[in-house]
Each structure stands twice: as structure tokens, then as C-alpha cells.
Design an enzyme around this catalytic site. Structure first.
Site, mmCIF file in Angstrom:
data_model
loop_
_atom_site.group_PDB
_atom_site.id
_atom_site.type_symbol
_atom_site.label_atom_id
_atom_site.label_comp_id
_atom_site.label_asym_id
_atom_site.label_seq_id
_atom_site.Cartn_x
_atom_site.Cartn_y
_atom_site.Cartn_z
ATOM 1 N N GLY A 220 0.813 -1.200 0.000
ATOM 2 C CA GLY A 220 0.000 0.000 0.000
ATOM 3 C C GLY A 220 0.851 1.256 0.000
ATOM 4 O O GLY A 220 1.779 1.419 -0.800
ATOM 5 N N ALA A 221 0.558 2.160 0.936
ATOM 6 C CA ALA A 221 1.274 3.433 1.004
ATOM 7 C C ALA A 221 2.751 3.258 1.320
ATOM 8 O O ALA A 221 3.553 4.170 1.095
ATOM 9 C CB ALA A 221 0.619 4.334 2.040
ATOM 10 N N GLY A 223 4.691 1.166 -0.183
ATOM 11 C CA GLY A 223 5.402 0.803 -1.395
ATOM 12 C C GLY A 223 5.558 -0.681 -1.602
ATOM 13 O O GLY A 223 4.628 -1.460 -1.362
ATOM 14 N N ASP A 250 -1.618 -3.343 -10.996
ATOM 15 C CA ASP A 250 -1.310 -3.787 -12.352
ATOM 16 C C ASP A 250 -0.212 -2.921 -12.967
ATOM 17 O O ASP A 250 0.641 -3.418 -13.712
ATOM 18 C CB ASP A 250 -2.573 -3.727 -13.218
ATOM 19 C CG ASP A 250 -3.690 -4.580 -12.644
ATOM 20 O OD1 ASP A 250 -3.390 -5.613 -12.020
ATOM 21 O OD2 ASP A 250 -4.869 -4.206 -12.802
#
Length: 310
Positions: A220-221, A223, A250
Site C-alpha cells: 500500500g502506502a 510501497g 497492475d
């Protein structure tokens, strides 16, 4: 040529409304239709990065015909979808313009017969023999396709000496791991389901021990975290990004795959994947990215870690 496989391809339909209210009628202000499913999303980003891509999977019915028509308009993308009797699924996203939130409705996909699955395998192996530089196996399995399908496809890629990235979840991922893909890219929840661990460092190591050559986990945030034979690294975006996360994973796959084909070192692969993912979140159209935003983010991605001692 890079090959992407989307066994459960879709026609993505996005409705934008001023505000989404349960039990109410809504006036749609914008409708967007385009090829969808994880592998087709990956292909779109790869083409934007100036790579030639071939897409394969299944397509059938009126929705499948719409899918073929739209793929014919995609630059640098060759359509090698295999025909089936059932109708390609649709995915419906309703975007609330007031909040930016998205409500997603996903159809299950067509039932695939044993003969159709066999025909696909023959076509896939032929595409590998035509000189694929790498292959991405992406997304869910439609009804009728064996749960071990990705293991079969990974083994075929390895036999053809084509690097293979697997991006799926659940039992399909568990079975696929046994065939030793070059890269898997689970998110945090998929990684925890696979290994039983919610601690990313431990979970990525455990996933690699289960068969993957390299594990790249989406956090997520925070990385991406990668555990590879060459070393262990984490790449993080320069700041928390805001927007629609649809397609961000994706885009990360496309970044990893394009960088693999270009023979970039792992830190550069991760930086590209994180920058593309963040640029996709910030883009005005879900699942796409603005090149200037990507370039700006790429220059500011932080990569930490170390190479394995020789």
C-alpha cells in the site's frame, strides 16, 4: 514482445455520478468502456512504456466481441484471445465524484469447458515459442478452469525459458508457487493468507521459501518490498498519494516486467514499479498514468536495502 495472460478478461464499464446514494436513482455524467482484467491492464501500461505486448486469455459472446473491437484500437497491443462459447464478463465501477470513492461490481466470468482450456494451452505454448521476452499470469480463474492452471502455465513458460511473473491469490497462487515462478507479486492481504504471517519481512521470506524465485509484496502506502536472490530492498513513494487505487497494482506489475526485460537492477525495477503505481493512483482516469507525473515520482522514490554478499 511481452505476453500477458488474463484468463478472466472483462469489459470494464465505469459510471461517474455526482454522488452515490443507496436506494436512489442517479444521473450518470460519464461512461467509460475499455478492455479489463489484470493482464489487459498490465498490457495497456506496458504499451505506454513503448513495449510491444500480446494479450491472451478467453473471449466470448457480445461482450467478447466488444473486447476484441476495443483491443484493435490499442497501440502496440496484439490480440490473441482464445474464443469460447460463454460470454466474457463485465465489471461495473461507480465513481462518486463528491468523495472519489468507487463501488465495484464484478461478474464471475464464463464457464470454460475442458476443450476450451486445452485449446488455450496450445495457443499459449505457441505464443511462448514465438519469442516472448517475458510473461505475466494475472488475475482470477473463470469457472471451469482447474485451480492448478497457473502451475501448468508457469511450468510451460519455464520449459520455454521465458521469465514468468505470477499475480494471483488464494489457492491459485498457492498451487502456482509449486511450479517456481520467477516473480510473484502479492499484496499484503494475499501474502498473509499465503504464509499466515502479517509481518511483511517474515512473510516475504516465507513466500520465497515456498517456491518463488523472487517475491515482491505490495504494501500500500509503504510501497514495495522485494526478497530476491540478489538481495532485499524496499521502495517507497515520496509522499502518500491520493486518488483512485484501481489498477495501481497492475501498473506495478508492468513496471517490474518492463524493467526485467530491459535488464535493470532490482532497485531500479522497484523504483519504476512504485512510481508507476503512485502515478496511476493520482491519474484522472482509473488504471492509467500521466507520463510527467510518473517521471516526477520516479526521481523521488526512495529505495533502501542491500545486495546479497557474493
Amino acid at each position: 514482445m511481452i505476453l500477458t495472460v488474463t484468463l478472466n478478461a472483462a469489459l470494464d464499464i465505469t459510471y461517474r455520478v455526482p454522488a452515490l446514494t443507496p436506494h436512489a436513482s442517479h444521473r450518470v455524467t460519464e461512461v467509460i468502456e475499455r478492455p479489463g482484467g489484470k493482464g489487459l491492464n498490465v498490457a495497456r501500461v506496458l504499451a505506454a512504456l513503448d513495449h510491444d505486448v500480446t494479450v491472451t486469455g478467453f473471449a466470448g459472446g457480445d461482450t467478447g466481441r466488444s473486447l476484441h473491437d476495443r483491443l484493435s484500437r490499442e497501440p502496440r497491443v496484439m490480440d490473441a484471445l482464445v474464443p469460447v462459447e460463454g460470454a466474457t464478463r463485465r465489471t461495473l465501477a461507480v465513481v462518486d465524484a463528491a468523495t472519489g470513492d468507487t463501488t465495484q461490481l464484478n461478474e464471475p466470468g464464463p464457464a470454460i469447458s475442458p476443450a476450451e482450456w486445452s485449446a488455450f494451452q496450445e495457443s499459449y505454448e505457441e505464443l511462448l515459442r514465438r519469442g516472448a521476452a517475458a510473461v505475466a499470469l494475472c488475475g482470477s480463474l473463470p469457472p471451469g478452469v482447474p485451480v492448478g492452471a497457473y502451475a501448468v502455465l508457469v511450468r510451460a513458460a519455464r520449459a520455454a525459458k521465458v521469465p514468468v511473473l505470477l499475480d494471483t491469490s488464494g489457492e491459485a497462487l498457492r498451487r502456482g508457487l509449486g511450479a517456481r515462478p520467477d516473480i510473484i507479486k502479492p499484496n499484503a492481504d494475499e501474502l498473509a493468507e499465503l504464509t499466515g504471517s502479517h509481518e511483511p519481512a517474515q512473510a516475504t521470506r516465507d513466500a520465497r521459501r515456498r517456491g518463488a524465485h523472487a517475491v515482491v509484496a505490495s504494501l500500500g502506502a509503504k510501497g514495495l518490498r522485494a526478497v530476491t536472490p540478489e538481495g532485499t530492498w524496499q521502495a517507497t513513494p515520496p509522499a502518500r498519494v491520493h486518488g483512485n487505487p484501481t489498477g495501481a497494482g497492475d501498473s506495478a506489475v508492468a513496471g517490474l516486467l518492463s524493467a526485467l526485460v530491459e535488464e535493470l537492477p532490482w532497485p531500479d525495477r522497484l523504483a519504476r514499479a512504485v512510481a508507476l503505481s503512485a502515478a496511476t493512483v493520482e491519474a484522472p482516469v482509473a488504471g492509467e498514468f500521466v507520463p510527467s507525473t510518473y517521471e516526477d515520482l520516479l526521481a523521488r522514490v526512495a529505495v533502501t536495502g542491500e545486495a546479497t554478499a557474493a
